[in-house]
Design a protein around this motif. Structure first.
Motif, PDB file in Angstrom:
ATOM      1  N   GLU B  40       5.012   7.769   0.790  1.00 39.20           N
ATOM      2  CA  GLU B  40       4.784   8.316  -0.546  1.00 39.20           C
ATOM      3  C   GLU B  40       6.100   8.754  -1.170  1.00 39.20           C
ATOM      4  OE1 GLU B  40       1.556   6.965  -1.147  1.00 39.20           O
ATOM      5  OE2 GLU B  40       2.205   8.363  -2.715  1.00 39.20           O
ATOM      6  N   GLN B  41       6.919   9.390  -0.370  1.00 38.63           N
ATOM      7  CA  GLN B  41       8.221   9.838  -0.859  1.00 38.63           C
ATOM      8  C   GLN B  41       9.033   8.632  -1.307  1.00 38.63           C
ATOM      9  OE1 GLN B  41      10.531  11.998   2.013  1.00 38.63           O
ATOM     10  NE2 GLN B  41       9.386  13.879   1.671  1.00 38.63           N
ATOM     11  N   TYR B  42       8.923   7.574  -0.524  1.00 44.51           N
ATOM     12  CA  TYR B  42       9.668   6.365  -0.867  1.00 44.51           C
ATOM     13  C   TYR B  42       9.189   5.801  -2.193  1.00 44.51           C
ATOM     14  CZ  TYR B  42      11.847   1.804  -0.484  1.00 44.51           C
ATOM     15  OH  TYR B  42      12.589   0.684  -0.735  1.00 44.51           O
ATOM     16  N   VAL B  43       7.894   5.816  -2.378  1.00 49.49           N
ATOM     17  CA  VAL B  43       7.345   5.313  -3.644  1.00 49.49           C
ATOM     18  C   VAL B  43       7.848   6.183  -4.794  1.00 49.49           C
ATOM     19  CG1 VAL B  43       5.233   4.936  -4.959  1.00 49.49           C
ATOM     20  CG2 VAL B  43       5.339   4.263  -2.560  1.00 49.49           C
ATOM     21  N   ASP B  44       7.856   7.495  -4.568  1.00 50.14           N
ATOM     22  CA  ASP B  44       8.373   8.410  -5.601  1.00 50.14           C
ATOM     23  C   ASP B  44       9.796   8.024  -5.969  1.00 50.14           C
ATOM     24  OD1 ASP B  44       6.836  11.388  -4.131  1.00 50.14           O
ATOM     25  OD2 ASP B  44       6.056   9.881  -5.539  1.00 50.14           O
ATOM     26  N   LYS B  45      10.585   7.779  -4.951  1.00 48.01           N
ATOM     27  CA  LYS B  45      11.985   7.426  -5.179  1.00 48.01           C
ATOM     28  C   LYS B  45      12.088   6.146  -6.001  1.00 48.01           C
ATOM     29  CE  LYS B  45      15.414   6.142  -2.025  1.00 48.01           C
ATOM     30  NZ  LYS B  45      16.211   6.321  -0.803  1.00 48.01           N
ATOM     31  N   MET B  46      11.248   5.207  -5.697  1.00 47.98           N
ATOM     32  CA  MET B  46      11.285   3.934  -6.435  1.00 47.98           C
ATOM     33  C   MET B  46      10.867   4.143  -7.888  1.00 47.98           C
ATOM     34  SD  MET B  46      10.414   0.689  -4.122  1.00 47.98           S
ATOM     35  CE  MET B  46       8.800   1.133  -3.583  1.00 47.98           C
ATOM     36  N   ILE B  47       9.894   4.998  -8.098  1.00 48.32           N
ATOM     37  CA  ILE B  47       9.464   5.270  -9.468  1.00 48.32           C
ATOM     38  C   ILE B  47      10.651   5.819 -10.262  1.00 48.32           C
ATOM     39  CG2 ILE B  47       7.870   6.584 -10.919  1.00 48.32           C
ATOM     40  CD1 ILE B  47       6.207   4.814  -9.259  1.00 48.32           C
ATOM     41  N   GLU B  48      11.386   6.711  -9.636  1.00 49.64           N
ATOM     42  CA  GLU B  48      12.560   7.284 -10.304  1.00 49.64           C
ATOM     43  C   GLU B  48      13.585   6.207 -10.595  1.00 49.64           C
ATOM     44  OE1 GLU B  48      12.583  11.524  -8.051  1.00 49.64           O
ATOM     45  OE2 GLU B  48      14.561  10.555  -8.300  1.00 49.64           O
ATOM     46  N   GLU B  49      13.776   5.335  -9.632  1.00 48.89           N
ATOM     47  CA  GLU B  49      14.749   4.259  -9.809  1.00 48.89           C
ATOM     48  C   GLU B  49      14.334   3.361 -10.968  1.00 48.89           C
ATOM     49  OE1 GLU B  49      15.558   2.148  -6.161  1.00 48.89           O
ATOM     50  OE2 GLU B  49      16.800   0.689  -7.219  1.00 48.89           O
ATOM     51  N   ILE B  50      13.050   3.084 -11.051  1.00 53.38           N
ATOM     52  CA  ILE B  50      12.553   2.239 -12.149  1.00 53.38           C
ATOM     53  C   ILE B  50      12.850   2.917 -13.482  1.00 53.38           C
ATOM     54  CG2 ILE B  50      10.482   1.244 -13.223  1.00 53.38           C
ATOM     55  CD1 ILE B  50       9.359   0.965 -10.331  1.00 53.38           C
ATOM     56  N   GLU B  51      12.693   4.237 -13.507  1.00 53.82           N
ATOM     57  CA  GLU B  51      12.978   4.991 -14.720  1.00 53.82           C
ATOM     58  C   GLU B  51      14.439   4.794 -15.125  1.00 53.82           C
ATOM     59  OE1 GLU B  51      11.301   6.401 -16.937  1.00 53.82           O
ATOM     60  OE2 GLU B  51      12.895   7.475 -17.991  1.00 53.82           O
ATOM     61  N   CYS B  52      15.349   4.875 -14.154  1.00 58.11           N
ATOM     62  CA  CYS B  52      16.771   4.662 -14.464  1.00 58.11           C
ATOM     63  C   CYS B  52      16.994   3.278 -15.048  1.00 58.11           C
ATOM     64  CB  CYS B  52      17.624   4.800 -13.199  1.00 58.11           C
ATOM     65  SG  CYS B  52      17.630   6.456 -12.546  1.00 58.11           S
ATOM     66  N   TRP B  53      16.357   2.310 -14.473  1.00 55.59           N
ATOM     67  CA  TRP B  53      16.502   0.946 -14.968  1.00 55.59           C
ATOM     68  C   TRP B  53      15.895   0.781 -16.351  1.00 55.59           C
ATOM     69  CZ3 TRP B  53      19.861  -2.504 -13.677  1.00 55.59           C
ATOM     70  CH2 TRP B  53      20.383  -2.518 -12.371  1.00 55.59           C
ATOM     71  N   ARG B  54      14.833   1.491 -16.605  1.00 51.04           N
ATOM     72  CA  ARG B  54      14.214   1.424 -17.924  1.00 51.04           C
ATOM     73  C   ARG B  54      15.251   1.761 -18.982  1.00 51.04           C
ATOM     74  NH1 ARG B  54      12.454   4.530 -21.828  1.00 51.04           N
ATOM     75  NH2 ARG B  54      12.920   6.489 -20.770  1.00 51.04           N
ATOM     76  N   ILE B  55      15.976   2.831 -18.699  1.00 51.86           N
ATOM     77  CA  ILE B  55      16.983   3.279 -19.664  1.00 51.86           C
ATOM     78  C   ILE B  55      18.098   2.251 -19.788  1.00 51.86           C
ATOM     79  CG2 ILE B  55      18.701   5.071 -20.148  1.00 51.86           C
ATOM     80  CD1 ILE B  55      16.804   7.003 -18.577  1.00 51.86           C
ATOM     81  N   ARG B  56      18.482   1.736 -18.643  1.00 53.44           N
ATOM     82  CA  ARG B  56      19.590   0.776 -18.658  1.00 53.44           C
ATOM     83  C   ARG B  56      19.234  -0.541 -19.339  1.00 53.44           C
ATOM     84  NH1 ARG B  56      23.253  -1.163 -13.728  1.00 53.44           N
ATOM     85  NH2 ARG B  56      24.576  -2.240 -15.237  1.00 53.44           N
ATOM     86  N   VAL B  57      18.002  -0.961 -19.127  1.00 54.76           N
ATOM     87  CA  VAL B  57      17.581  -2.264 -19.659  1.00 54.76           C
ATOM     88  C   VAL B  57      17.314  -2.210 -21.162  1.00 54.76           C
ATOM     89  CG1 VAL B  57      15.664  -3.932 -19.595  1.00 54.76           C
ATOM     90  CG2 VAL B  57      16.692  -3.145 -17.477  1.00 54.76           C
ATOM     91  N   GLU B  58      16.983  -0.999 -21.623  1.00 50.44           N
ATOM     92  CA  GLU B  58      16.663  -0.814 -23.044  1.00 50.44           C
ATOM     93  C   GLU B  58      17.786  -1.323 -23.944  1.00 50.44           C
ATOM     94  OE1 GLU B  58      15.997   3.307 -24.206  1.00 50.44           O
ATOM     95  OE2 GLU B  58      13.861   2.877 -23.960  1.00 50.44           O
ATOM     96  N   GLY B  59      17.403  -1.896 -25.057  1.00 53.21           N
ATOM     97  CA  GLY B  59      18.442  -2.302 -25.993  1.00 53.21           C
ATOM     98  C   GLY B  59      18.710  -3.792 -25.933  1.00 53.21           C
ATOM     99  N   VAL B  60      19.940  -4.129 -26.225  1.00 53.69           N
ATOM    100  CA  VAL B  60      20.257  -5.552 -26.295  1.00 53.69           C
ATOM    101  C   VAL B  60      21.079  -5.989 -25.086  1.00 53.69           C
ATOM    102  CG1 VAL B  60      20.078  -6.052 -28.740  1.00 53.69           C
ATOM    103  CG2 VAL B  60      22.102  -4.883 -27.860  1.00 53.69           C
TER     104      VAL B  60
END
Lengths: 602, 386
Positions: B40-60
């Motif tokens: 579960e902790q690992y999944v939590d960590k991945m969710i956070e990582e996805i959030e970071c990527w969301r920000i990075r991928v945003e835009g052009v």
């Protein structure tokens, strides 16, 4: 009282590792020349390679000031000597510059082959020899036994030999006193015509060739014109001085002194060790005895590796030669390796040092071929050819006789290894001359062995069979006829001349098989099968095959980790750089020397 | 006309480096599971990582992802709830196409009746997974045991049945060949062909068939040191070729070194996600030790941590050697022509020509690609490109 009375010119002679250099360090330290803090271990060894191997190759001279117990100041000129069998001539000339010598013997090892060799050289020069027993700090030191050995074997009275430890400094003071007492002061007539010995020279980029000299008669000043008697050339002196060991210019150098001369000489080979210096306009009668032309014993080919510029190699060799009179080279063309040089050396160590310097100091990517000796070939038509490169050996039917150089090898060993050494020498076509039991535990074996059996790995095998206790000294005696043939190696049906060697006919098949076998291990697999063959006079006598590669594939790219795959491919590419291509076959550069490290039962 | 499944859209790779036990041949990064909490902790960590990527991928440039791939380790140890959490986060963070290929790697053990997982597949089908890659490896229980697998052949059959029952159409099976001589009378060729026959009978849409690599540090490598006889290079290649012939005969397309897709008139069963590795498409790598390719940089997450930006020449050479893994090879274009290739690789041209003469490589104005025999020594050819 003359100034001569307060000079002592001496050298330290010893077997390798008996502590000569450490002792020199101690002397320098004790006489206050160099601060202990600045004491650079083994001060007199000044090249990296030397330092790495812990051996002295190049000479250096040091002028020490010593206040003796009698209250007087003495100039002690310590002349260093190389410690390897390859450099006997240089050793003898530097001894000729001395009036005495310290004979250093390791208290735990006793008298060894090279000790004897150098002692005889010193005796030839009629030097006063003061035995010194070193390393007495060690538990295994047996000074009394060693004293007896010295007396028995060399015939020197070692009863009062100073006992020292160069490492700890024990006994050094006493030894200094003994140097003053036992080693004679130089003699010489300062008003006679100049007669001086060149006992070393080196090239300095600012000053040109710097000559280390011992003045026997006369005096020399800046501005004088000197004549090198054997070279037959004149030069104007630009500077004279003392080596402390840094250069300290002085007004003049006088009879009995040791120092340096600069005279605008461009290459060290123009100031050959052993030559006599005199004044052009007031020449001395006879040159000093003992001068010999440089003689190379071992040759090898040096070629630029793929991607290396020929000019760079040429340039480096020329620069090396400037400071190494014993090293010579000539252009050579190899079908396999292209344009390069055939280089002559005093011996295998000399060769190793030079090739390492080329790789390291000059940063060159070179291929070194198998070391070989010079063969004397008498042709049916009557002419005599000197063959340095095996691939130049003419066809057998045109040859009347092939003669190979023979050396006299003197091996010192503890008794228990006599058998294994005898079988080694026999295997190397050696003939025993005699065997002497010098003491109960030390045997001296004298053999005549063809030089080409000695130059590859004889020394290493000797050491490994005798756990390092045996020692070797050798010198050229003569040329002797032998049944020799040229062994050629073919890769993919093409003769690769760089691999050709001259071997005794009876060994051709054995060596051929061994080389093919070794090459099979070294040569990587190719897209196609690579036949490796050994041949004599065109007839194939051995064969191996490197099978083609069948598989080189990455089945799975681990979850998108492409970098890992790329690194694998890059590694493959890097591997190729170490290769040299001959036709379609890629051969690792080391193959040329590796191939001769045949695993004879060591 | 068959629809082309391959795109150059970016994809997402989710890494689950946890396993019940380590297979004997595995040299991948994976950890034992200490408990649900850790997962579960690992999944939590991945969710956070996805959030970071969301920000990075945003835009052009705007990125529209069309694959999500869960690999590992054993991704199928994650509960449906965890998988749902991750998928939800992905959908809310990124632009994912409607027909995105969403794959889960499945270990048959996860689905076996012991763990009561038959519903598992139905549940995940519902949440949007539309492709399964089942780690069968072999249908011979003795071989499975030797490999250190924790499932049986029966488990594999059950899993496949359950998958079909859960309306999974796009099923892929993993198989391993060139198994060493682990028992008296074992015949690696026979064993491989037998597994292939069975696979053909089961009729999945896709097969990933890998030659066993004996990697240092694995139990398999220790066994070979102690005397276990591995399959020779020659035999391994022969097995590979026999497998390929048989699968081609059975209407599979050998479209990548180790990948076979069933030919069909209306669907393209090649792995859309895996193809991204070979056509220089971007892919995010999420999770410990995951690798990704984003914004001209290849990276691997800690603990293996690495970042390698690609210079233009790197991009070119990788484009080519990765495309060489596929049967289409690398196609020359107006931007990069055959002449350009000859120019840049002029030093290597003699070697390429030699491989063409020997039949390993096809090189012409249209493309450069490996022949079936070229695959055997593909590294030698690819090395010319780096």
């Amino acid at each position: 009282m003359s100034y001569l009375d307060n000079i002592r010119n001496f050298s330290i002679i010893a077997h390798i590792d008996h502590g000569k250099s450490t002792l020199a360090d101690r002397l320098i330290e004790k006489t206050g020349l160099v601060d202990t803090r600045d004491m650079h271990e083994q001060f007199l060894d000044n090249m990296d390679i030397e330092r790495e191997r812990g051996i002295t190759i190049k000479l250096q001279t040091t002028r020490l000031k010593y206040r003796a117990k009698d209250g007087q100041d003495y100039i002690l000129n310590l002349i260093d000597t190389p410690g390897h069998v390859d450099f006997n001539y240089e050793v003898s000339r530097s001894l000729a510059a001395c009036d005495g010598a310290l004979l250093v013997v390791d208290a735990t090892q006793g008298v060894e082959a090279q000790t004897l060799g150098n002692v005889y050289l010193a005796m030839d020069e009629e030097l006063e020899i003061l035995p010194v027993i070193n390393k007495i700090d060690l538990d295994s030191a047996r000074p009394d036994e060693v004293k007896s050995q010295i007396e028995e074997i060399i015939g020197l009275d070692a009863n009062d030999a100073p006992l020292v430890s160069a490492k700890t400094g024990l006994g050094i003071d006493e030894m200094l006193e003994r140097i003053v007492c036992d080693i004679p002061a130089p003699t010489g007539d300062v008003s006679a015509p100049l007669k001086a010995l060149i006992f070393d020279s080196y090239y300095d980029s600012y000053k040109g060739v710097v000559i280390y000299t011992r003045i026997f008669d006369g005096a020399l000043r800046k501005g004088d014109t000197i004549r090198l008697m054997n070279a037959g050339a004149d030069y104007e002196v630009t500077e004279v001085g003392y080596c402390i060991p840094g250069m300290l210019p002085s007004e003049e150098l006088r009879a009995g002194e040791v120092g340096y001369i600069c005279a605008g000489i461009k290459q060290v080979k123009d100031a050959r060790v052993g030559d006599t210096i005199t004044l052009s306009n007031r020449q001395t009668g006879e040159p000093l005895r003992g001068y010999k032309q440089a003689q190379s014993m071992v040759y090898c080919g040096i070629f630029p590796a793929e991607g290396e510029k020929y000019e760079n190699v040429k340039d480096a060799l020329e620069r090396l030669q400037v400071n190494d009179a014993a090293f010579n080279f000539e252009p050579e063309n190899s079908q396999a390796l292209g344009y390069g040089y055939r280089c002559g050396f005093l011996g295998l160590l000399h060769m190793d040092v030079i090739t390492e310097r080329l790789a390291r100091e000059f940063d060159l990517d070179i291929i070194t071929t198998l070391p070989s000796v010079i063969y004397k070939v008498e042709m049916n038509q009557g002419e005599t050819l000197w063959i340095e490169n095996p691939s130049n050996l003419p066809e057998l039917q045109k040859i009347k006789a092939i003669l190979e150089p023979i050396v006299k090898a003197e091996i010192m060993t503890p008794g228990e290894y006599v058998g294994t050494i005898m079988s080694l020498c026999q295997k190397r076509r050696g003939t025993m001359l005699d065997m002497k039991y010098l003491t109960e535990t030390r045997v001296q074996l004298n053999y005549e062995i063809p030089l080409n059996e000695v130059i590859y790995d004889f020394f290493d095998v000797l050491k490994s069979r005798t756990k390092g206790y045996a020692s070797l000294d050798y010198e050229f005696v003569r040329y002797q006829s032998a049944k020799l043939v040229k062994l050629d190696i073919l890769l993919n049906h093409e003769v690769i001349d760089a691999f050709s060697i001259i071997v005794p006919e009876v060994e051709a098949t054995y060596k051929g098989r061994a080389i093919c076998s070794k090459l099979k291990e070294i040569i990587p697999r190719h897209q196609f099968e690579v036949p490796i063959q050994a041949a004599v006079s065109g007839k194939i006598i051995a064969r191996e095959t490197v099978s083609a590669y069948r598989k080189d594939v990455l089945a799975k790219c681990y979850g998108g980790d492409i970098t890992r795959k790329k690194k694998l491919l890059e590694k493959q590419k890097a591997g190729k750089k170490r290769m040299r291509q001959f036709g379609q076959v890629n051969v690792p550069k080391e193959a040329f020397t590796e191939v001769l490290k045949l695993d004879d039962e060591k | 006309m068959m629809k082309n499944n391959i795109t150059t859209n970016p994809g997402i790779y989710i890494h689950v480096p946890y396993c019940q036990s380590k297979c004997n041949y595995c040299s991948f990064y994976s950890q034992p599971i200490s408990g649900r909490a850790e997962l579960e902790q690992y999944v939590d960590k991945m969710i956070e990582e996805i959030e970071c990527w969301r920000i990075r991928v945003e835009g052009v440039p705007p990125r529209i992802f069309d694959t999500v791939y869960f690999g590992g380790g054993t991704p199928s140890i994650l509960s449906p709830v965890s998988l749902q959490r991750i998928l939800d986060k992905i959908h809310s963070s990124f632009n994912i196409t409607e027909d995105a290929e969403i794959t889960l790697e499945v270990n048959p053990w996860s689905i076996s009746s012991k763990t009561g997982g038959e519903n598992y597949l139905a549940l995940i089908r519902e949440m949007g997974f539309n492709r399964l890659s089942i780690g069968v490896q072999s249908f011979d229980d003795r071989t499975l045991s030797f490999l250190g697998r924790i499932h049986s052949a029966a488990d594999a059959y059950r899993t496949i049945e359950a998958a079909r029952a859960a309306s999974f159409d796009n099923i892929s099976l993993d198989l391993i060949y060139s198994i060493p001589y682990y028992r008296d009378g074992f015949d690696p060729m026979q064993a491989a062909l037998s597994d292939i026959e069975e696979a053909i009978r089961i009729a999945p849409r896709h097969l990933s068939v890998y030659s066993l690599q004996i990697e240092p540090g694995t139990k398999m490598s220790r066994l070979t040191e102690m005397g276990l006889k591995p399959v020779s290079d020659e035999l391994d290649r022969e097995i590979h070729h026999n497998i390929t012939s048989r699968l081609v005969e059975a209407s599979f397309q050998h479209y990548e070194i180790s990948s076979y897709a069933l030919k069909s008139d209306d669907k393209d069963y090649r792995s859309r996600h895996n193809y991204k590795y070979w056509n220089m498409s971007e892919y995010l790598g999420i999770g410990d030790g995951a690798s990704g390719f984003f914004s001209m940089e290849r990276y691997t997450n800690p603990p293996l941590a690495e970042r390698n930006p690609l210079a233009p020449e790197d991009f070119l050479s990788e484009s080519i050697f990765l495309a060489l893994r596929t049967s289409d090879g690398y196609r020359f274009t107006d931007e990069f022509t055959y002449e350009n290739f000859q120019d840049i690789y002029q030093d290597q041209m003699p070697h390429f020509k030699s491989f063409v003469s020997s039949g390993h490589l096809i090189l012409n104005k249209q493309y450069i690609k490996l022949s079936e025999t070229g695959i055997d020594i593909s590294n030698k050819i690819m090395a010319l490109l780096v």
